[in-house]
Design a protein around this motif. Structure first.
Motif, short mmCIF file in Angstrom:
data_model
loop_
_atom_site.label_atom_id
_atom_site.label_comp_id
_atom_site.label_asym_id
_atom_site.label_seq_id
_atom_site.Cartn_x
_atom_site.Cartn_y
_atom_site.Cartn_z
N ILE A 104 2.43 -6.44 1.52
CA ILE A 104 1.76 -7.58 0.87
C ILE A 104 0.49 -7.09 0.19
CG2 ILE A 104 0.67 -9.83 1.25
CD1 ILE A 104 2.38 -10.10 3.78
N PRO A 105 0.33 -7.30 -1.11
CA PRO A 105 -0.95 -6.97 -1.76
C PRO A 105 -2.05 -7.85 -1.16
CG PRO A 105 0.77 -7.33 -3.38
CD PRO A 105 1.31 -7.81 -2.08
N TYR A 106 -3.18 -7.25 -0.78
CA TYR A 106 -4.18 -8.02 -0.04
C TYR A 106 -5.59 -7.55 -0.38
CZ TYR A 106 -4.92 -3.97 2.99
OH TYR A 106 -5.25 -2.71 3.46
N GLU A 107 -6.55 -8.36 0.06
CA GLU A 107 -7.96 -7.99 -0.01
C GLU A 107 -8.64 -8.49 1.26
OE1 GLU A 107 -10.53 -6.00 -0.52
OE2 GLU A 107 -9.87 -6.04 -2.63
N CYS A 108 -9.68 -7.78 1.67
CA CYS A 108 -10.41 -8.14 2.89
C CYS A 108 -11.82 -8.60 2.56
CB CYS A 108 -10.51 -6.95 3.85
SG CYS A 108 -8.93 -6.39 4.50
N GLY A 109 -12.34 -9.48 3.38
CA GLY A 109 -13.74 -9.88 3.31
C GLY A 109 -14.37 -9.69 4.67
#
Length: 478
Positions: free
Chosen positions: A370-375
């Motif tokens: 899954i393409p993702y980003e973190c914060g």
């Protein structure tokens, strides 16, 4: 023989919730508990005692104030095992009273004794006074819980070499401790005693700990433990434990290293308390750890009228999930409508500091492609964190780049087990990063970390044009 609609063996979280649910549906219910008081492992040796011990240790040591007043700050200079036990007994008495009142209010009958199967519908109960009775149930729920794994080569004596149940009855606090096993129970007790200024060494044969937790959270947690001088020996096996004449104990590792300590806590696993039930008479069989196989949606065993819930069915072995399992099993057993177990539930580890998690870890997101980003937000970035004197603690959220939905929330630090429920709600409601960016959080609070982490992810992901429907809704609201 007395007949019941629903019989529950065990009065822990799964048992009591299942029993009360069936009673509320108008069924005749019996709870059989072999312990001296109702409550099961959760109340007497597990969840409630360990969390009470943790809270007492943090209060008496002044742990939460050391960020302001230094590491030597203490509320009580000389802390004894009796100080810890006093609060524990008050808490346990209250928990038992509440549970007994719930049973009485819902007309749930309770019998103290040891239960064994005669057949799939019949149980023989040996009471404490020696009387033996037989009871018949249309449906039976096994919620017997677990007990500590006690290998024969470990010389348990309840003083210098103990399991996690015996730890609650110690007479004096050790100056040094070796904990064998870096699972949830081992880590919780290791960090609690470290907060009490006991020199703690953790021995774990795996190369890491808490493998089901997001790796970045575990790394931050491990750093905090090592920073306060806890020894974490991963990839090392305790081959032998010996008691010494001076009351101490020694642990021999496979690499030749020998550890000496006032106390050794063996916390390497638990086994289901099913060996005394005579499962074969009911057509059931437990695995090598005493656990029962069930349908994960209804908690029904291979014998249709017999159900199992709680720790005896294995992971996740949480009081919170056990309660829900007991309720679902009860409703299915009496023919009432039931819902599937929740997809996302919070996992809480009451170590010092706390860890709590809900949803997918970063490792699981990668595995699924899954393409993702973190914060990420650090507690020290919040005003509330400054007020509380927090130097550590972090909140991490993972979002899908395609849908912008929250995939997982992971927290380490003060209040993690309370904070996680905000993320849990957004997960189950399929919320997106915009929820955290556009909503207002009380100020100053640690919950503000959600806003900070949301903005961190949002800035990396970039703003996108909202769907027309959302734009129309926003325009009407304006």
């Amino acid at each position: 023989m007395i007949h019941y609609d629903f019989i529950v063996v065990g009065s822990g979280p799964a048992g009591r919730r299942g029993a009360i649910q069936a009673a509320k549906l108008g069924k005749r219910v019996l709870v059989i508990e072999k312990g001296t008081r109702v409550g099961g492992v959760s109340v007497h040796t597990g969840t409630i005692p360990s969390k009470t011990l943790r809270e007492t240790a943090l209060n008496l040591t002044g742990w939460r104030e050391r960020g302001f007043y230094g590491r030597s700050y203490r509320v009580k200079q000389e802390i004894s095992a009796e100080d810890l036990r006093r609060r524990l007994l008050i808490t346990l008495d209250h928990e038992v009273e509440v549970l007994e009142h719930q049973f009485a209010r819902n007309r749930v009958q309770h019998m103290r004794g040891k239960a064994t199967f005669i057949d799939r519908h019949t149980l023989e109960v040996e009471k404490a006074d020696g009387e033996v009775v037989r009871v018949h149930g249309n449906a039976i729920l096994l919620a017997v819980g677990t007990r500590p794994h006690r290998p024969s080569h470990i010389p348990f004596d309840g003083k210098s070499v103990l399991d996690s149940d015996e730890l609650l009855d110690i007479r004096e606090l050790p100056r040094s401790m070796v904990v064998i096993g870096a699972g949830v129970i081992g880590i919780e007790y290791a960090t609690i005693f470290s907060a009490l200024d006991t020199a703690v060494t953790v021995v774990e044969p795996r190369n890491s700990m808490l493998d089901f937790i997001d790796k970045e959270i575990v790394e931050d947690f491990s750093y905090q433990l090592r920073d306060r001088n806890m020894k974490l020996l991963f990839g090392q096996t305790a081959e032998k434990v010996e008691r010494e004449e001076n009351g101490k104990a020694r642990v021999f590792l496979q690499n030749g290293r020998v550890l000496s300590a006032d106390m050794v806590l063996f916390a390497a696993g638990r086994v289901g308390a099913t060996d005394t039930l005579n499962l074969a008479a009911a057509g059931l069989e437990a695995d090598n750890r005493g656990r029962l196989k069930v349908n994960p949606e209804t908690f029904q065993t291979d014998v249709p009228n017999i159900y199992a819930a709680g720790d005896v069915v294995g992971f996740p072995s949480l009081a919170s999930t056990s309660m829900e399992q007991g309720r679902i099993a009860s409703r299915h057993a009496v023919g009432a409508p039931y819902q599937d177990p929740p997809q996302y539930f919070p996992y809480g580890i009451y170590a010092v500091p706390e860890i709590s998690t809900c949803g997918l870890t970063e490792e699981e997101v990668k595995q699924r492609g899954i393409p993702y980003e973190c914060g990420i937000a650090r507690f020290r970035e919040t005003s509330r964190g400054h007020i509380m004197g927090l130097d550590n603690g972090m909140l991490k959220m993972i979002f899908s780049l395609k849908t912008r939905r929250l995939l997982g929330v992971h927290i380490v630090g003060e209040g993690a087990t309370e904070l996680v429920h905000i993320g849990q709600a957004v997960l189950n409601l399929k919320g997106t990063v915009e929820y955290f960016v556009e909503n207002t959080f009380n100020y100053p609070t640690l919950a503000e970390a959600y806003k900070i982490a949301g903005l961190d992810a949002w800035n990396r992901m970039g703003e996108i044009e909202r769907p027309a429907q959302q734009q129309q809704t926003a325009a009407k609201s304006a």
